[in-house]
Design an enzyme around this catalytic site. Structure first.
Site, PDB file in Angstrom:
ATOM      1  N   PRO A 355       0.854  -1.199   0.000  1.00 50.33           N
ATOM      2  CA  PRO A 355       0.000   0.000   0.000  1.00 50.33           C
ATOM      3  C   PRO A 355       0.891   1.251   0.000  1.00 50.33           C
ATOM      4  O   PRO A 355       1.524   1.567   1.001  1.00 50.33           O
ATOM      5  CB  PRO A 355      -0.798  -0.119   1.305  1.00 50.33           C
ATOM      6  CG  PRO A 355      -0.191  -1.215   2.090  1.00 50.33           C
ATOM      7  CD  PRO A 355       0.869  -1.899   1.299  1.00 50.33           C
ATOM      8  N   ASP A 531       5.878   2.189   2.152  1.00 50.80           N
ATOM      9  CA  ASP A 531       4.919   1.120   2.431  1.00 50.80           C
ATOM     10  C   ASP A 531       4.161   1.517   3.698  1.00 50.80           C
ATOM     11  O   ASP A 531       4.737   1.553   4.786  1.00 50.80           O
ATOM     12  CB  ASP A 531       5.701  -0.194   2.643  1.00 50.80           C
ATOM     13  CG  ASP A 531       4.797  -1.392   2.859  1.00 50.80           C
ATOM     14  OD1 ASP A 531       3.633  -1.188   3.263  1.00 50.80           O
ATOM     15  OD2 ASP A 531       5.263  -2.527   2.634  1.00 50.80           O
ATOM     16  N   HIS A 532       2.877   1.814   3.517  1.00 49.97           N
ATOM     17  CA  HIS A 532       2.116   2.359   4.646  1.00 49.97           C
ATOM     18  C   HIS A 532       1.858   1.319   5.735  1.00 49.97           C
ATOM     19  O   HIS A 532       1.390   1.641   6.814  1.00 49.97           O
ATOM     20  CB  HIS A 532       0.790   2.945   4.141  1.00 49.97           C
ATOM     21  CG  HIS A 532       0.277   4.081   4.983  1.00 49.97           C
ATOM     22  ND1 HIS A 532       0.696   4.302   6.278  1.00 49.97           N
ATOM     23  CD2 HIS A 532      -0.612   5.066   4.711  1.00 49.97           C
ATOM     24  CE1 HIS A 532       0.085   5.354   6.774  1.00 49.97           C
ATOM     25  NE2 HIS A 532      -0.719   5.846   5.847  1.00 49.97           N
ATOM     26  N   ARG A 533       2.185   0.050   5.461  1.00 51.12           N
ATOM     27  CA  ARG A 533       2.078  -0.954   6.532  1.00 51.12           C
ATOM     28  C   ARG A 533       3.216  -0.787   7.524  1.00 51.12           C
ATOM     29  O   ARG A 533       3.108  -1.155   8.687  1.00 51.12           O
ATOM     30  CB  ARG A 533       2.134  -2.379   5.945  1.00 51.12           C
ATOM     31  CG  ARG A 533       0.961  -2.705   5.031  1.00 51.12           C
ATOM     32  CD  ARG A 533       1.202  -4.008   4.299  1.00 51.12           C
ATOM     33  NE  ARG A 533       2.430  -3.961   3.508  1.00 51.12           N
ATOM     34  CZ  ARG A 533       2.930  -4.993   2.843  1.00 51.12           C
ATOM     35  NH1 ARG A 533       2.326  -6.160   2.892  1.00 51.12           N
ATOM     36  NH2 ARG A 533       4.029  -4.861   2.133  1.00 51.12           N
ATOM     37  N   ILE A 535       5.342   2.234   7.566  1.00 48.54           N
ATOM     38  CA  ILE A 535       5.706   3.634   7.841  1.00 48.54           C
ATOM     39  C   ILE A 535       4.442   4.489   7.834  1.00 48.54           C
ATOM     40  O   ILE A 535       3.575   4.320   6.966  1.00 48.54           O
ATOM     41  CB  ILE A 535       6.690   4.134   6.751  1.00 48.54           C
ATOM     42  CG1 ILE A 535       8.026   3.408   6.898  1.00 48.54           C
ATOM     43  CG2 ILE A 535       6.879   5.635   6.823  1.00 48.54           C
ATOM     44  CD1 ILE A 535       8.980   3.660   5.764  1.00 48.54           C
TER      45      ILE A 535
END
Ligand code: CAO
Length: 559
Positions: A355, A531-533, A535
């Site tokens: 994501p 990567d929004h998972r 950061i």
């Protein structure tokens, strides 16, 4: 080294048994116990292992041939010269693996006297794992019936698998299955009670004994997939044999039950995670061979490399329809390089799995660029070309050290983050063959000249196709610089398992407000995708602020 002829071992008296698979070819080096070929009677499949290590010199049989005990299979150049006794022998039988692994005949099942239900009495008998022919433990690989099912004598109850054979354990007599005490994957031993069967028997009949072993298992050892014509199989009402497994539903079970494949093929399919219902069998009567499974896997890998699989299978996204472009005008097909295909697959994988969020900022590199210009001549004397790239690498390495939340990867267990205590920076590199990402190691510990020198070497190697695999591994963060080409910004794709990447565009002189007036400054557009998972936006905000500060005041890089 000596030559010997490998022959068919004792196969329990079976004559003219058909060879259904040959698993080796001339020139192959084989180990002792490696499967050479598979034989099939109408009730069992047997893998014939190699009696000793060596190299296959000649195959004396082919698929479809009928063989008996003593038939010559192949010529082997023995690798084991120490084994003089065997080496000197002209002929050597393969170990009778099937006989050793498959259960020896157990005592015949108790006879059931015919009688009316009114005359009979109900009794609960234990279902006992029969003689396993010397195997100490075997694995339960299928449950063919579930409690409540009505079974006839010889209906399959469970399938057991040892290293070399699978055994279909049939009901010793007709009745209703009361309970099963095992699950798929359990290990069982000879004599172990694995279930209970409610039977109707005439009083005093021999069958009223409390313990009953299965019918002679060697004779009943059938491949765990029934041949369409096998009598033992037709007795199994497939629809009434739902699997009792947490991971497989009954519909899947029914399909897998109908697949025609031998134990070795099934084992290979399980090892590779292949759904046999999707594999086309090319063997006799559409039997699925090991080669069919390998071909299926190869085709999938090929698809994945071309990027198609990632697009068609990722999150159920439908494939882009094939288009005949020739209908719109003249075209030519150009073969994609291997690197381009791998890049396509990786990009699809990363785009679908990660994501992404991209944040943008600008660094005022006026002072950095002035410093760089002042150092250029000196650098050239040292054989170093001083572009903005080494400064970007050094600044990114320092920012990763100062903001370690960026120097992580997601652990594949889904439970952990991997915090890295090293700083290796990937450099996206445009090459004639496609995009390559060499990795500059320990950038945080190196000076600008050394970074510039190593980066140039890596870029040159990438462009000449000389990079070694380890020079493309271990990156923590990638820099993708299109600064020399132009553009005001772009959103790079994270190079997983890294969690962030920086896109650098072309620096431009822009008016900046200094509190009193607009002044011309050299502004470098930067984009960081993450990567929004792993950061959050706030992490990126901090990282970016640190990075921009480092680039804006080059003195900070030495702190
Ligand atoms: N702004 C303005 N000028 C820049 C600049 C920037 N951001 N970055 C580089 N330049 C200048 C350099 O200073 C150099 O000029 P001088 O010779 O006058 O000093 C010139 O552009 C050429 O630089 P270069 O390309 O030879 O070297 P580099 O170190 O900047 O870049 C590399 C090396 C490997 C990053 C680059 O050549 C490359 O291949 N980039 C492509 C990356 C890519 O394809 N990414 C994928 C995009 S999608 O994710």
């Amino acid at each position: 080294m000596s030559k010997l002829t490998v022959t068919v071992p004792d196969i329990g008296g079976a004559e003219n048994v058909e060879i259904i698979e040959i698993n080796v070819a001339v020139g192959d080096s084989v180990n002792a116990d490696q499967d050479l070929l598979v034989l099939e009677t109408d009730k069992a499949t047997m893998e014939i292992p190699c009696p000793q290590a060596g190299k296959v010199q000649a195959l004396l049989v082919k698929v479809g041939d009928k063989v008996s005990e003593g038939s010559a299979i192949l010529e082997l150049e023995s690798a084991d010269s120490a084994d003089t006794e065997q080496n000197n022998a002209e002929q050597i039988s393969a170990e009778p693996a099937a006989a050793a692994q498959e259960p020896a005949p157990a005592a015949p099942a108790a006879e059931i006297n015919a009688g009316s239900a009114a005359d009979s009495v109900e009794s609960l008998i234990d279902l006992v794992v029969p003689d396993l022919g010397g195997a100490s433990e075997v694995t339960v690989i299928e449950l063919c019936a579930r409690p409540g099912d009505t079974l006839s004598a010889d209906d399959s109850l469970i399938v057991l698998e040892s290293d070399k054979a699978s055994m279909d354990i049939p009901a010793p007599q007709g009745g209703t299955l009361k309970e099963l005490l095992i699950n798929i994957g359990d290990k069982v031993k000879e004599g172990q009670v694995y279930g209970r069967l409610l039977t109707q028997e005439q009083p005093g009949s021999a069958a009223s004994a409390q313990q009953t072993s299965a019918q002679p298992a060697l004779n009943k050892a059938v491949e765990n997939a029934p041949a369409p014509t096998a009598a033992a199989v037709s007795a199994v009402p497939v629809a009434a044999a739902p699997v009792v497994s947490e991971t497989t539903n009954s519909a899947e079970k029914t399909d897998i039950h109908n697949v025609y494949a031998g134990p070795s093929s099934r084992r290979l399919a399980r090892q590779l995670g292949v759904d046999l219902t999707k594999v086309k069998g090319t063997g006799d009567r559409s039997r699925i061979t090991k080669d069919d499974i390998r071909d299926y896997v190869k085709a999938l890998v090929k698809q994945a490399e071309s990027g198609v699989a990632a697009v068609t299978s990722g999150a159920g996204i439908p494939a882009v329809p094939a288009v005949d472009f020739a209908q719109f005008g003249e075209i030519e097909l150009q073969l994609m390089s291997k690197i381009k295909k791998v890049t396509a697959a990786n990009m699809s994988r990363n785009w679908l799995n990660v994501p992404h969020v991209t944040q943008f900022d600008e660094a005022d590199i006026t002072d950095l660029d002035a410093f760089r210009a002042s150092m250029k001549a000196e650098a050239e004397k040292q054989g170093v070309k001083l572009t903005p790239l080494p400064f970007l690498i050094k600044a990114a390495a320092s920012a990763l050290t100062l903001e370690p939340s960026f120097n992580v990867s997601l652990h594949h267990d889904g439970e952990h983050m991997v915090q890295k205590h090293y700083v290796h920076i990937g450099i996206a590199c445009d090459t004639p063959n496609g995009l390559m990402v060499p990795v500059l190691r320990d950038a945080d510990k190196k000076g600008i000249y050394q970074i510039a020198r190593e980066a140039s070497e890596l870029i040159e190697k990438a462009r000449n196709g000389k990079l070694k695999p380890n020079e493309m591994q271990g990156g923590c963060f990638t820099i993708s610089s299109l600064g020399a080409m132009g553009g005001t910004g772009f959103t790079p794709i994270v190079n997983a398992p890294e969690v962030a990447i920086m896109g650098v565009s072309k620096a431009q002189i822009k008016p900046q407000w200094n509190g009193k007036e607009f002044v011309p400054r050299n502004m470098l557009p930067l984009a960081v995708s993450y990567d929004h998972r792993a950061i959050n936006g706030a992490d990126c905000g901090r990282f970016f602020t640190t990075l921009v500060a480092l680039l804006s005041d080059v003195r900070r890089l030495i702190l």
